[in-house]
Design a protein around this motif. Structure first.
Motif, short mmCIF file in Angstrom:
data_model
loop_
_atom_site.label_atom_id
_atom_site.label_comp_id
_atom_site.label_asym_id
_atom_site.label_seq_id
_atom_site.Cartn_x
_atom_site.Cartn_y
_atom_site.Cartn_z
N SER A 73 11.36 5.02 -4.37
CA SER A 73 10.89 4.78 -3.42
C SER A 73 10.06 3.72 -3.46
CB SER A 73 10.39 5.95 -2.36
OG SER A 73 11.28 6.94 -2.26
N ALA A 74 9.13 3.77 -4.44
CA ALA A 74 8.18 2.47 -4.59
C ALA A 74 8.95 1.26 -4.86
CB ALA A 74 7.26 2.94 -5.78
N TRP A 75 9.79 1.40 -5.79
CA TRP A 75 10.64 -0.04 -6.20
C TRP A 75 11.73 -0.55 -5.13
CZ3 TRP A 75 10.77 -4.06 -8.68
CH2 TRP A 75 12.06 -4.50 -9.20
N THR A 76 12.09 0.44 -4.22
CA THR A 76 12.61 -0.02 -2.94
C THR A 76 11.92 -0.83 -2.10
OG1 THR A 76 14.28 1.75 -3.01
CG2 THR A 76 14.11 0.55 -0.93
N ALA A 77 10.53 -0.39 -1.81
CA ALA A 77 9.58 -1.01 -1.05
C ALA A 77 9.23 -2.36 -1.59
CB ALA A 77 8.50 -0.37 -0.64
N GLY A 105 0.86 -1.36 -0.04
CA GLY A 105 0.03 -0.06 -0.07
C GLY A 105 0.90 1.24 0.12
N ARG A 106 2.04 1.28 0.66
CA ARG A 106 2.82 2.33 0.76
C ARG A 106 3.57 2.54 -0.42
NH1 ARG A 106 3.78 0.65 6.23
NH2 ARG A 106 5.70 -0.53 5.67
N ALA A 107 3.84 1.42 -1.15
CA ALA A 107 4.53 1.41 -2.45
C ALA A 107 3.42 2.10 -3.52
CB ALA A 107 4.92 0.01 -2.99
#
Length: 260
Positions: free
Chosen positions: A46-50, A33-35
């Motif tokens: 940041s989305a990819w890291t998560a 969800g945060r991604a």
């Protein structure tokens, strides 16, 4: 907590969603969800890291658990420029879907494949995804995928089909108050040559007049001798054309703009 957070995310209420996801910090769906929020805000790194961290944590042999986030992973990887990773993840999702044969996973696999295909090849894949999401009873996923289908259809020059899918998607998304997807639908409607904001038909003006009086869809249906389904479709189209996400907002806008 996670389910409520996901609902708020779909409604575009990101601050509330972030707070709720934080309460379930290590739950896979909270991480996903945060991604999605990072993705919506354009923070692809940041989305990819998560998502990459989540997939590293989920064992390779936990196919079903991984499958729940693989479509999102493909979307994020593609947005982040990780095209090779996106293809590997799409291949994994397709293999899991082939093994399980569930409508929802086969739909997600087709949608993921479509993301990595040119528009002409994406159209049949997205049509299949829409059909399978419908069969699985996943109305939000079906409507969300119709937006991408409309986008692919526009890229191939089929505006009529694009408009049809946009109308069907908007009808569902309006009922779910999915503001982020409704904004996407409005952008696509403009590209599809829908009437400009305020370009309502005579029937839509009649419906909007009754909406502004506080009548419900069943009451409007009785007043205009229409089916409730038809009224719902008119209201959805009105919201799209006026760039609004609620009946109250549409009525207020129409009054201020002199449309009534």
């Amino acid at each position: 907590m996670v389910q409520l957070g996901e609902l708020r995310r779909r409604q575009g209420r990101f601050d509330e969603a972030e707070f709720l996801f934080a309460q379930a910090e290590f739950h896979p769906s909270a991480i996903a969800g945060r991604a999605r929020i990072h993705l919506a805000s354009g923070d692809y790194a940041s989305a990819w890291t998560a998502i990459r961290g989540l997939l590293d944590w989920l064992p390779q042999n936990s196919r079903v658990l991984r499958a729940d986030v693989l479509y999102l992973a493909v979307v994020v990887a593609r947005a982040a420029g990780e095209v090779e990773q996106a293809q590997l993840l799409a291949d994994e999702l397709r293999l899991t879907a082939a093994l399980t044969r569930t409508d929802s996973l086969m739909a997600s696999a087709s949608a993921a494949d479509a993301l990595l295909a040119p528009p002409a090849a994406a159209v049949p894949l997205l049509n299949e995804a829409v059909r399978l999401f419908n069969a699985a009873g996943l109305r939000f996923d079906e409507a969300h995928t119709r937006l991408f289908l409309a986008e692919a259809l526009l890229a191939t020059g089929d505006k009529v089909a694009a408009q049809r899918h946009l109308a069907l998607a908007t009808e569902v998304l309006s009922g779910l108050s999915a503001s982020d997807d409704l904004a996407h639908a409005r952008r696509l409607a403009k590209a599809a040559g829908e009437p400009a904001v305020g370009g309502l038909s005579a029937r839509e003006r009649e419906v909007l007049r009754l909406v502004s009086q506080g009548l419900s869809n069943p009451e409007i249906a009785v007043s205009l001798v229409l089916s409730e389904h038809t009224v719902h479709r008119h209201v959805a189209n009105i919201l799209t054309k006026l760039g609004q996400t609620s009946r109250t907002g549409a009525a207020s806008y129409a009054i201020q703009a002199g449309l009534l």
